[in-house]
Every structure is written in C-alpha cells, then in structure tokens.
Design a protein around this motif. Structure first.
Motif, mmCIF file in Angstrom:
data_model
loop_
_atom_site.group_PDB
_atom_site.id
_atom_site.type_symbol
_atom_site.label_atom_id
_atom_site.label_comp_id
_atom_site.label_asym_id
_atom_site.label_seq_id
_atom_site.Cartn_x
_atom_site.Cartn_y
_atom_site.Cartn_z
ATOM 1 N N PRO A 1 0.814 -1.215 0.000
ATOM 2 C CA PRO A 1 0.000 0.000 0.000
ATOM 3 C C PRO A 1 0.852 1.271 0.000
ATOM 4 N N ALA B 1 -2.009 7.745 3.382
ATOM 5 C CA ALA B 1 -3.086 6.795 3.051
ATOM 6 C C ALA B 1 -2.504 5.386 2.896
ATOM 7 N N GLY B 2 -1.378 5.277 2.222
ATOM 8 C CA GLY B 2 -0.722 3.980 2.058
ATOM 9 C C GLY B 2 -0.237 3.428 3.386
ATOM 10 N N ALA C 1 -3.182 2.102 5.325
ATOM 11 C CA ALA C 1 -3.625 0.806 4.783
ATOM 12 C C ALA C 1 -2.671 -0.306 5.219
#
Lengths: 401, 401
Positions: free
Chosen positions: A226, A246-247, A250
C-alpha cells in the motif's frame, strides 16, 4: 472478560503502538516514573558494511545497576514498538509502557533485583513521536540537508543488536542476565545470544521466530505494497507534509488484522452491531461496512506519528532475519550458550508457532537448555502478549534459574 | 508428491484463475469438448433494487439434459474463476476446466448421468478473457458510451444466483439435482438452497461459508486497498489502456498468499534456493527476495486479463453475503430443505473451517440432513480443492443419496 478485552485493546499496540491505548491499572499505587535518554554513536557501520554518521537512539531504564554490573536485563521491542516498555513519564500519563504488567518492583521482571534497559531501534516506526529517538530514512542526511529516503542503508536485526551493545558498553555493562522481547523483539533477543554468546545468559522469545521463512518474507512484503502504491510515496522521496499517509494507514490496517484472529473481530463486530448485509454497503460501492470503518479509522489515526519509509526498512530487517545472520539457522545458532524460553501462541497467524518450535528444536538438538510453553487462546499473535502476563510465574522462575 | 504439487500449481487458480496453469492429464483418453454460449437478459433488477440493461453472461454445459429435465447439476465458480469448470474448448488446449478431475463421463459428477451447467458470474474478474462473458463496471454503459466504472450498481451473491436461475429457466429447468461450488461458489450454492428451496435437492459447499463474519469482511477489504491506492485507479474512472494494473497485481499477490499456507511457500522457496539473508535485498532496499519476485511476478502476469473494478465488486458481493440474504444466518437458512455436504479444509486461512462448521451446525439444528468432512493437509484454502478429488467417492455417494 472485560479485563481480557481491555488488555487486548492495549495490546493492539504489539505491532501497532498506539498513543491512545486504554489506561491499565498499575500493580503498585505509586507509578514508576521513567525518563527518556539519548545515546549517540558518531559513526556506525551496518552489517551490510555501510557507514551512518551521528546515529542517535532513545533509551530508558528501570531499577538500579548493581556495583558488579551483573544484573542487567535488556528488553527488545516489537515492530511498531518503542523503548517505552514500562512505567510512566508523568504520574498522569494515560497509559504506562507496553509491558508494565511484567516489569516493575515485585513483578515478574523485578526492578528491585534487575536493572532493566530498553532502547528504540534504528528505523523505529514512530519517527514523529516526540518520545522516540531514532535514526532512519526520515532523518536528515547531512550530505543533502534532506531526509535520507531510500539512500539510507539497509539495516538488519543485527544492527539493532549492535547499537544496543554499544549503548550497554557505554554503561559499563559486559554481560546480560537476560534478553527478553516479543515478536520482532524476539528476533533481536535470539540474535543477541547467537552473535554474542559470552554476553547472554538467558533469552525469552515471546511470539517469536528463529528466522523468516519464505512464507513470512512474502507476507511481510504485502505490508509494504500500500505504501509503494500511494502516489505520495514517490519512490521514498517525500517530506512529512506530503507523506504517503493513506498507504501507511492501509499498511497498518493489514498489520493489525494479521496480528489478530477472528474472535477479536467478532467481539468488536458485536459491539458495532455488525451484519454482512448492511444497508450502506449494499446501496453504494463507496460505502464501507462498519467493521471496516472501525479498522481503517484506527489505522489512520495511528499513522500520524509514524513514517512510511521506516516501515519499509523495518520489513526488510525482518525479512533478512535468521538468528546469527549466517546462511542457515542451525549454523547461526551453533554458538548459543544461553538458556532459552519460547512462548509461541497457538492461534498466531503472523509468526505461526512452527517458527518458535523450529528454533527451539534446533537449539535442543544442539544441546542448549531450551523450554517451550505454547499459549492457547483466541487472540492470534496478540494472544502471546495478553497471555504472557499469565505466564508471569514461569518467566520469573526462568529468570531465577 | 510431484502429482500433489502439480495439482496445487493448477489450483493456485482457485481464487486466481490462471491462463497458464500446468496441464493436467485427462481421466479419459478423448477430451470432453465444450463450447461457450451466451445468455442475455434484456433487463435485470438487482437485489438492491437497481436495474441493469442488456445483461450478458457466458455459460457452458457437459452431459445431456434428460427429457424430464430432472438431471441438472449447477456448478458455481470461485472468486477469480469462470464458467470453464470442465472439458476443453479445443483438443490441444493446455489445460481443461478447473474441476475436470471431478466432472466428466464416469467421474464423481458423472456427465453420463447428469446435465452439468456452469455460468460466468456478473462482475466476473476475468473481464478481458476472450472466453469469459460478463457484465460489470468494465462494460460499456449505454447511457454514456464509456465503462460504467463505479456507476455500476452493487451486486450480491443473490444476483449471481438470480442470473443463473433465469438461464436455467430459459432451458426449461425448474429443479436442480445439486448445486456444487468451491469458495465463493459455495456461497452461491448455499444461497440457492436458501432462496429457492423448491429448486435445490442437494448442496455441496467446498471450502465454503454460510456468511461473511466481521473478520472475513475486513480481510476482504484488505484485497481492495492496493487498487484504491494505485494512482491509475482514479476512483474507478479508467480505461483499459490506463488501468491500475500495479494495484491489481498487488491485490492478486495478497489473495494468492491468503489462499495458501506456509508449506507451499516452503516448497517453492526450496526450488528457488530461498534464504532470508539474500545478498540483493541486503545491499539494496529496492531489490526483492527471490520468493517475493516469484509471487509478485506471477500475480502481474495474471492481472493482464482481469479488471480492477470487477475485483472491488466481487469483494463487495462476498462481504454482503449471508446465505438467504436475511438479517441473520439462522433466519436465512430457515427454509432450506436440500441435503447439504460441507468440505472445509483444516489449514484454510481464507475461509477458516469455523465458517463451514457454523453453517453446518445451524442447518443441523434446523433439522436439515447435513454432513461435514474436514479435509486435512498443509495447503490452506487450496487444500480444499486439491483434496476434493480425493473425496470423489464421498461426493459421488452424496449425489446418489
């Protein structure tokens, strides 16, 4: 049951240290107060032969070093952990260090007897936590004035060990009563005994492994994907302001699930009124199930003080891990003289119990005095940490052997 | 052992159909030749109440429908599967359909007796496979002339069932001797018996579940994250030329690992000479371990005929799944009159055996004649498919009951 769930809540931090973990009652009325200190190495040479200048790591200690300096126990932290293993920085801290139930005056790791030391690893995940001091890809590279990013050299579990050794030597310590660690901490503990057998008298490996097999190395890579796919990652060249959060979030959600087991999700689902056929997700592909929101929102809030590149480097250190850092586990463990105690968890999906069993069997075959107690319960990898307090007397007895 | 590994190689396709699966010897000397056909519905109303025009799915059949039309068996495919359950399109096809070892003249599902039908689901993953006919977000929306993307309505396992029902009705069939499916196919099979009890005489659920619990729904969401993070995904608005293939490949790698178990990776690692302390990954953070390359390169090559949005819609269908599509499993299963046979695998990490056991127990409590045989072996979710051939006689006997 409530106690157990509250413990689990706290221990979600095993691979995912959480700044907002639930408070845990102290065993004593007066909290043990601790202080973060900084250890500096002007230059450090990695296991891979690269030099890093001005290496700094944070550390803390509990108890008093004896005049003979023969009562030191080293605690090595898990993947997303820090050196804050026990005690509180301030009397009003919401939560103590992660193993406060084990470490303290009169506890299994008794600070009335032992001088307990714990240090932040290199490339510590919590790079932006103001109580963590570490050196890694988020550190400013003196040559460029910008974060190292992927120019930071690959580091290994052995490098974590070697920085700890330099720290202990700076305190005049040359021998350890024990090295004790959960999960990634177990890797450091066993590698200590393999690399420096004259130092280490005892190892306690909790939910641990002797090496990363093909399965584990591939599973660890999944955690990195991610981050690599997040457009903000930019091949590791980002600033904190434009970080791939965001990665990273995740990745943390994946790690959290990997460290747990269905039973815990069932409890959480019951609290949320989970059912498969929820109206929102049925009506709109963009709407998530409540249980998914719960998992991913927690991950997002945890990501704020962590660094994505640091996660990639921690994964690599774990992937390269074979205790002793030789070409095979049996070769790597050949010189171990420490007594060892393994505490795998039967429901562990992350470092499955065969990994601890294999290391225990290898040591036993080589004549090492090794014990293994399998923890049974429904909490997966975290079961090991939740139940390890229930093994307090076994741990205490092992340390007194 | 070689046979077993070759079977596994083929069966890596359970959640990840592979166009380049190893050839499997046919049980008969003359291959069963099959033909793909198209079924069209001018308008279809989803379980969620949305209308889709011009729905098309592919289907194929093996054996002959009896004059009384009472010998039909429906095969429902897994997450990444297709309607190609058995036989070959051409005598020189490299591999037959995925369950060719079970389906054919004289086999457990005997095409000398039964008329066996298999259909592509809606939102089939293999949207760009020229032997797959499906309708989903990659289909051109007649209102815009562009792919539907996320404007395609959410579909459920019940919608897959309802399209199959319309297909069977078009053939004059009103009753099924059995519905048999592995994994996501098991969800369709059990939902068939719950939704249309007058139709279904028998259900065989292989490595299956009765509902997606909180754990499974969250785990399925993890598969979607690499796609959502891929900058090419664009909230679902992409063309095939600019598709999020890197994210799709990462999702497939995660699914593959989820569907397997450490033992298979150990075998593969041995072939590759895997060891944790590989030189490349030690020297460069950008270099991957050989076992990681093997896993991710295979995923990348499989991604070429698949669609990322279709994967998101399949995940959602599975997340919303509770057999009967009511507010609880016991409510949903209340009208089932079919005999049921569950074949979970003890080492399954994807749909863990407690899921099949829970459905079996619920049915048994409700007075349904239900059997459960747990498959034992080291191959995880795929163990169920590899060993299901070893349960051929149990399957045959169940069909003859």
């Amino acid at each position: 049951m409530l106690r157990k769930l509250s413990v689990v809540w706290l221990l979600t931090s095993v691979w995912l240290v959480s700044g907002c973990a639930a408070a845990q009652p102290a065993a004593d009325s007066a909290p043990m107060l601790v202080e973060k200190q900084t250890f500096t190495l002007p230059v450090f040479t990695t296991f891979g032969g690269q030099k890093i200048e001005n290496v700094k790591v944070g550390w803390e200690s509990y108890g008093t070093l004896s005049p003979a300096k023969d009562n030191a126990i080293l605690i090595t932290h898990y993947f997303s952990g820090t050196s804050h293993a026990a005690g509180r920085y301030h009397p009003d801290d919401a939560a103590p260090g992660y193993w406060d139930a084990l470490i303290g005056p009169g506890k299994a790791i008794d600070t009335n007897k032992y001088f307990v030391v714990s240090a932040d690893t290199l490339v510590n995940l919590n790079a932006y936590d103001d109580k963590v001091i570490t050196t890694g890809p988020a550190t400013i590279n003196p040559l460029t004035g910008k974060p190292y990013g992927l120019d930071f050299p690959v580091v290994t579990i052995r490098d974590f060990v070697n920085v700890q050794k330099a720290l202990l030597e700076s305190l005049g310590i040359t021998r350890l009563h024990a090295v004790v660690g959960p999960s990634m901490g177990s890797m450091q503990a066993l590698d200590w005994a393999a690399a420096y057998p004259d130092w280490v008298e005892r190892v306690i490996s909790v939910i641990g492994s002797g090496e990363s097999d093909a399965w584990t190395t591939a599973a660890l890579e999944q955690w990195t994907m991610p981050i690599r796919l997040d457009p903000n990652w930019q091949d590791g060249n980002y600033t904190r302001e434009s970080a791939p959060v965001a990665g990273l979030a995740a990745a943390l959600a994946l790690i959290t699930q990997h460290a747990l087991h269905p039973g815990y999700f069932e409890s959480q689902g019951n609290k949320l009124g989970y059912q498969p056929l929820e109206k929102g997700p049925l009506e709109d592909i963009r709407t998530r199930h409540t249980i998914v929101d719960w998992l991913f929102n927690r991950a997002k809030s945890r990501a704020t003080h962590m660094d994505a590149n640091h996660l990639l480097y921690l994964v690599r250190a774990c992937q390269l891990y074979v205790a002793g850092h030789q070409q095979s586990l049996s070769q790597g463990l050949a010189d171990v003289s420490a007594k060892t105690l393994f505490l795998p968890a039967s429901s562990d999906l992350l470092l499955m119990p065969y990994l601890a069993e294999s290391a225990h069997d290898t040591l036993t075959d080589q004549g090492v005095n090794s014990e293994l107690i399998t923890l049974h319960g429904p909490l997966g990898h975290l079961e090991g940490v939740a139940d390890v307090q229930e093994q307090a007397s076994a741990i205490q007895a092992f340390l007194e052997k």
